[in-house]
Design a protein around this motif. Structure first.
Motif, PDB file in Angstrom:
ATOM      1  N   LEU A 130      57.268  72.850  80.908  1.00 23.57           N
ATOM      2  CA  LEU A 130      58.321  73.749  81.362  1.00 23.57           C
ATOM      3  C   LEU A 130      58.091  74.179  82.799  1.00 23.57           C
ATOM      4  CD1 LEU A 130      58.683  76.044  78.210  1.00 23.57           C
ATOM      5  CD2 LEU A 130      60.145  74.136  78.887  1.00 23.57           C
ATOM      6  N   GLY A 131      57.772  73.226  83.658  1.00 23.76           N
ATOM      7  CA  GLY A 131      57.484  73.549  85.040  1.00 23.76           C
ATOM      8  C   GLY A 131      56.022  73.314  85.367  1.00 23.76           C
ATOM      9  N   PRO A 132      55.610  73.669  86.582  1.00 22.04           N
ATOM     10  CA  PRO A 132      54.241  73.406  87.021  1.00 22.04           C
ATOM     11  C   PRO A 132      53.200  74.083  86.128  1.00 22.04           C
ATOM     12  CG  PRO A 132      55.631  74.005  88.883  1.00 22.04           C
ATOM     13  CD  PRO A 132      56.430  74.283  87.652  1.00 22.04           C
ATOM     14  N   ALA A 133      52.084  73.389  85.937  1.00 25.26           N
ATOM     15  CA  ALA A 133      50.973  73.915  85.135  1.00 25.26           C
ATOM     16  C   ALA A 133      49.671  73.452  85.775  1.00 25.26           C
ATOM     17  CB  ALA A 133      51.059  73.418  83.699  1.00 25.26           C
ATOM     18  N   PRO A 134      48.621  74.276  85.700  1.00 18.56           N
ATOM     19  CA  PRO A 134      47.333  73.839  86.247  1.00 18.56           C
ATOM     20  C   PRO A 134      46.724  72.732  85.392  1.00 18.56           C
ATOM     21  CG  PRO A 134      47.090  75.950  85.146  1.00 18.56           C
ATOM     22  CD  PRO A 134      48.555  75.650  85.160  1.00 18.56           C
ATOM     23  N   VAL A 135      45.891  71.935  86.012  1.00 16.29           N
ATOM     24  CA  VAL A 135      45.213  70.851  85.289  1.00 16.29           C
ATOM     25  C   VAL A 135      44.397  71.414  84.129  1.00 16.29           C
ATOM     26  CG1 VAL A 135      43.403  69.095  85.511  1.00 16.29           C
ATOM     27  CG2 VAL A 135      45.221  69.250  87.224  1.00 16.29           C
ATOM     28  N   SER A 136      43.847  72.618  84.286  1.00 12.53           N
ATOM     29  CA  SER A 136      43.079  73.221  83.199  1.00 12.53           C
ATOM     30  C   SER A 136      43.936  73.440  81.964  1.00 12.53           C
ATOM     31  CB  SER A 136      42.473  74.550  83.651  1.00 12.53           C
ATOM     32  OG  SER A 136      43.478  75.453  84.082  1.00 12.53           O
ATOM     33  N   TRP A 137      45.227  73.717  82.151  1.00 12.24           N
ATOM     34  CA  TRP A 137      46.142  73.862  80.999  1.00 12.24           C
ATOM     35  C   TRP A 137      46.279  72.523  80.283  1.00 12.24           C
ATOM     36  CZ3 TRP A 137      50.662  71.604  79.371  1.00 12.24           C
ATOM     37  CH2 TRP A 137      51.358  72.258  78.343  1.00 12.24           C
ATOM     38  N   TRP A 138      46.455  71.454  81.041  1.00 14.23           N
ATOM     39  CA  TRP A 138      46.566  70.129  80.432  1.00 14.23           C
ATOM     40  C   TRP A 138      45.271  69.735  79.725  1.00 14.23           C
ATOM     41  CZ3 TRP A 138      50.464  67.780  78.764  1.00 14.23           C
ATOM     42  CH2 TRP A 138      51.684  67.731  79.444  1.00 14.23           C
ATOM     43  N   ALA A 139      44.132  70.111  80.304  1.00 13.76           N
ATOM     44  CA  ALA A 139      42.852  69.767  79.678  1.00 13.76           C
ATOM     45  C   ALA A 139      42.761  70.370  78.287  1.00 13.76           C
ATOM     46  CB  ALA A 139      41.696  70.257  80.556  1.00 13.76           C
ATOM     47  N   ARG A 140      43.102  71.644  78.171  1.00 11.00           N
ATOM     48  CA  ARG A 140      43.067  72.302  76.865  1.00 11.00           C
ATOM     49  C   ARG A 140      44.097  71.697  75.920  1.00 11.00           C
ATOM     50  NH1 ARG A 140      41.429  77.857  75.368  1.00 11.00           N
ATOM     51  NH2 ARG A 140      40.782  78.001  77.528  1.00 11.00           N
ATOM     52  N   ARG A 141      45.303  71.423  76.422  1.00 13.10           N
ATOM     53  CA  ARG A 141      46.343  70.839  75.577  1.00 13.10           C
ATOM     54  C   ARG A 141      45.912  69.484  75.042  1.00 13.10           C
ATOM     55  NH1 ARG A 141      49.385  69.476  72.407  1.00 13.10           N
ATOM     56  NH2 ARG A 141      48.072  71.054  71.444  1.00 13.10           N
ATOM     57  N   MET A 142      45.339  68.652  75.884  1.00 16.24           N
ATOM     58  CA  MET A 142      44.915  67.321  75.454  1.00 16.24           C
ATOM     59  C   MET A 142      43.722  67.390  74.503  1.00 16.24           C
ATOM     60  SD  MET A 142      46.979  64.987  76.522  1.00 16.24           S
ATOM     61  CE  MET A 142      48.131  66.223  75.875  1.00 16.24           C
ATOM     62  N   LEU A 143      42.830  68.346  74.712  1.00 13.02           N
ATOM     63  CA  LEU A 143      41.703  68.496  73.796  1.00 13.02           C
ATOM     64  C   LEU A 143      42.204  68.780  72.388  1.00 13.02           C
ATOM     65  CD1 LEU A 143      38.783  68.869  72.911  1.00 13.02           C
ATOM     66  CD2 LEU A 143      38.877  71.207  73.844  1.00 13.02           C
ATOM     67  N   HIS A 144      43.079  69.745  72.233  1.00 17.31           N
ATOM     68  CA  HIS A 144      43.504  70.122  70.885  1.00 17.31           C
ATOM     69  C   HIS A 144      44.494  69.131  70.284  1.00 17.31           C
ATOM     70  CE1 HIS A 144      41.022  73.569  70.955  1.00 17.31           C
ATOM     71  NE2 HIS A 144      41.612  74.080  72.017  1.00 17.31           N
TER      72      HIS A 144
END
Length: 264
Positions: A117-131
């Motif tokens: 839903l718009g820009p997100a930090p890479v750290s957000w993607w890291a957590r999303r991909m982990l779970h």
């Protein structure tokens, strides 16, 4: 819902590689066939599940590497299909995860890239991909008939619950089925003090707050067992297994309806 805790990117990347390795091992376990239906994702075979995870990893890796304001389109993902041979699927999965970790590491945790839903930090993607990987690891292991989530500890599972609640709040405005008439669900992990939540299904949408509050229904147990229940990987009344037992107190119908609309 309060801001999620900041976890070092390297720690998340290392954990992601551990989880995708366990997933890959499940695809190669014993004589399991890649055409075997996934009991926790009834419309998918084990091959479909592997394809989904490998494509997601590659799509996010390319999105991070390219930067920009839009997610890489599905049809633009490189190497999107797993090999035909079962033994090569694990290698394909590990390669996609390595590509993802490399992209995250090169970009750094604070770089902002396209999100849902718009820009997100890479750290957000890291957590999303982990779970994403942890949950689908459960699917793969359930399909292969191996013990799910061996080594998934309370801290990781509790963070998965927190991350899933943050997603529900993020997308709540777009999900009318998540709203309700004031029903409340209390989630309480017995082995992780940070994991205690109140979910409220108001007419205006879902809210999630942290703390110990009376509710219409409470579901309590070890964090990993709770995570499996809240993602619809395990029934609340399932017999105790290696993850532990879950206890439901109050109105079970409230929990059942919440799981119907919210399970990932």
């Amino acid at each position: 819902m309060s801001e999620l805790p900041v976890v070092p990117l390297g720690s998340v990347a290392d954990e992601l590689l551990l989880q995708v390795t366990a997933f890959a091992d499940a695809t190669s376990a014993g004589s399991v066939d890649l055409g075997t239906p996934v009991p926790t994702c009834p419309d998918w075979s084990l091959r479909d599940l592997a394809r989904h995870l490998g494509r997601v990893h590659r799509r996010v890796a390319e999105t991070i590497s390219r930067g920009g304001d839009e997610l890489v389109a599905h049809h633009e993902v490189a190497d999107p299909e797993p090999p035909g041979a079962r033994d090569e699927v694990a290698t394909w999965l590990l390669a996609g995860a390595a590509e993802l970790v490399s992209a995250m590491t090169d970009a750094g945790p604070d770089r902002r890239v396209a999100g849902f839903l718009g820009p997100a930090p890479v750290s957000w993607w890291a957590r999303r991909m982990l779970h994403e990987t942890v949950v689908h690891r459960y699917d793969a292991e359930a399909t292969a008939g191996t013990r799910p989530w061996v080594g998934v500890g309370p801290e990781l599972a509790a963070d998965g619950i927190a991350e899933s609640f943050s997603l529900l709040e993020t997308f709540g405005a777009r999900r009318a089925d998540l709203a309700g008439s004031g029903e409340t669900i209390h989630v309480h992990a017995t082995d992780e003090t940070s994991c205690e939540w109140l979910v409220t299904r108001a007419a205006s949408g879902v809210s999630v707050t942290h703390g110990h509050v009376r509710a219409d229904v409470a579901v309590r147990g070890p964090a990993a067992a709770l995570f499996a229940v809240l993602t619809n990987r395990r029934a609340p009344d399932a017999p105790a297994d290696d993850l532990g037992a879950v206890e439901v107190l109050g109105d079970p119908a409230v929990l059942r309806d919440w799981l119907r609309v919210s399970g990932l």
